[in-house]
Design a protein around this motif. Sequence first.
Motif, PDB file in Angstrom:
ATOM      1  N   GLU A  75       0.831  -1.204   0.000  1.00  0.00           N
ATOM      2  CA  GLU A  75       0.000   0.000   0.000  1.00  0.00           C
ATOM      3  C   GLU A  75       0.866   1.255   0.000  1.00  0.00           C
ATOM      4  O   GLU A  75       0.407   2.326  -0.354  1.00  0.00           O
ATOM      5  CB  GLU A  75      -0.985  -0.070   1.155  1.00  0.00           C
ATOM      6  N   GLU A 107      -5.918   4.207   2.002  1.00  0.00           N
ATOM      7  CA  GLU A 107      -4.668   3.431   2.008  1.00  0.00           C
ATOM      8  C   GLU A 107      -3.720   3.957   3.093  1.00  0.00           C
ATOM      9  O   GLU A 107      -3.051   3.178   3.766  1.00  0.00           O
ATOM     10  CB  GLU A 107      -3.976   3.443   0.642  1.00  0.00           C
ATOM     11  N   HIS A 110      -4.924   2.410   6.165  1.00  0.00           N
ATOM     12  CA  HIS A 110      -4.587   0.979   6.246  1.00  0.00           C
ATOM     13  C   HIS A 110      -3.116   0.786   6.611  1.00  0.00           C
ATOM     14  O   HIS A 110      -2.779  -0.108   7.382  1.00  0.00           O
ATOM     15  CB  HIS A 110      -4.885   0.262   4.915  1.00  0.00           C
ATOM     16  N   HIS A 186     -10.574  -4.177   6.469  1.00  0.00           N
ATOM     17  CA  HIS A 186      -9.753  -3.854   5.311  1.00  0.00           C
ATOM     18  C   HIS A 186     -10.527  -4.198   4.022  1.00  0.00           C
ATOM     19  O   HIS A 186     -10.637  -3.392   3.114  1.00  0.00           O
ATOM     20  CB  HIS A 186      -8.427  -4.632   5.371  1.00  0.00           C
ATOM     21  N   GLU A 190     -11.578  -2.100   0.585  1.00  0.00           N
ATOM     22  CA  GLU A 190     -10.883  -2.509  -0.637  1.00  0.00           C
ATOM     23  C   GLU A 190     -11.835  -2.770  -1.808  1.00  0.00           C
ATOM     24  O   GLU A 190     -11.436  -2.685  -2.966  1.00  0.00           O
ATOM     25  CB  GLU A 190     -10.032  -3.753  -0.382  1.00  0.00           C
TER      26      GLU A 190
HETATM   27 FE   LIG Z   1      -5.746  -1.218   1.766  1.00  0.00          FE
END
Ligand SMILES: [Fe+2]
Length: 303
Positions: A75, A107, A110, A186, A190
Amino acid sequence: MLDRYSYQSVVTASEVIHWRIEDIIGGDKRLDFAKPFMPEAFARVEELSFLDHEEKLVLNQIRGNAYLSIFGLVEEFILPFVLDQARPHLSGDDYRVRALLQFAGEEAKHIQLFKRFRQEFEEGFGTYCPVIGPPEAIASAILAHDPLGVALTTLHIEWMVQRHYVDSVKDDKDLDPQFKSLLKHHWLEEVQHAKLDTLMVESLAAGRKEEQIMEGVEEYLAIGGFIDGGLKTQVELDLDSFERAVGRELKDEQREEFRRKQLQANRWTYLGTGMTHEKVLATLEWLSPAAREKVESISPAFF
Ligand SMILES: [Fe+2]
Ligand SMILES: [Fe+2]
């Protein structure tokens, strides 16, 4: 026929899903080290018959730590790539700008989530388990490729996340619920990224001739080869972490079997499940039937 996605519907969907890191990790939300983290389809620890039950669990958790750390790592190239795609069109379609910035923001979140996970893993697991890197070096090596190749890699990664969660994680009742929750959150974000990747591939391919499309596909395969090299290194790191964690050295032939089987397990996890994903194949076919054929001729090496 390629599914039609729109920037507007992605913005609308991601506004509904939004979650905060503090709500899903920390406090009473702890990892349970008595349970496996990774589904066996990816961990493939049962194939290693020279390991006992406890040792298989240890290896499974080492693989789980590497899994989330490797996502954090990839990422770090996706984030600047998406920003690069957004910047030239800031005064264009408002939904496109918002969708791509939302994508980049998620992102970044994440990456932070996976770092936070890594910290907690290291505190609870008791043995330091290194992961390939550093992220900046890996990101610049990947970003040096043709943008179409990078966009196809991103598309591969994000559909792969969908497949992992839906096919192997969601209904696995043995997995640690906390690790599963991280994967679920997640996965939820996504889904939108995978749609945006499809739109990015379409726009990067626009106006390219067949030959230039195939160059982009070759670059995607070259990035896959680079990732495969990283996975070989990761297996060595995992073997070393494993021996330190269980406090015993494997025999030479056991090490060989560990390397061979774990490399295939890693290949299937990060390469095979993406290259054979029906949505990835549909996008490749939309680019050119030869692109799909090319990837399908290579993917069996990663099963
Ligand atoms: Fe991600
Ligand atoms: Fe993503």
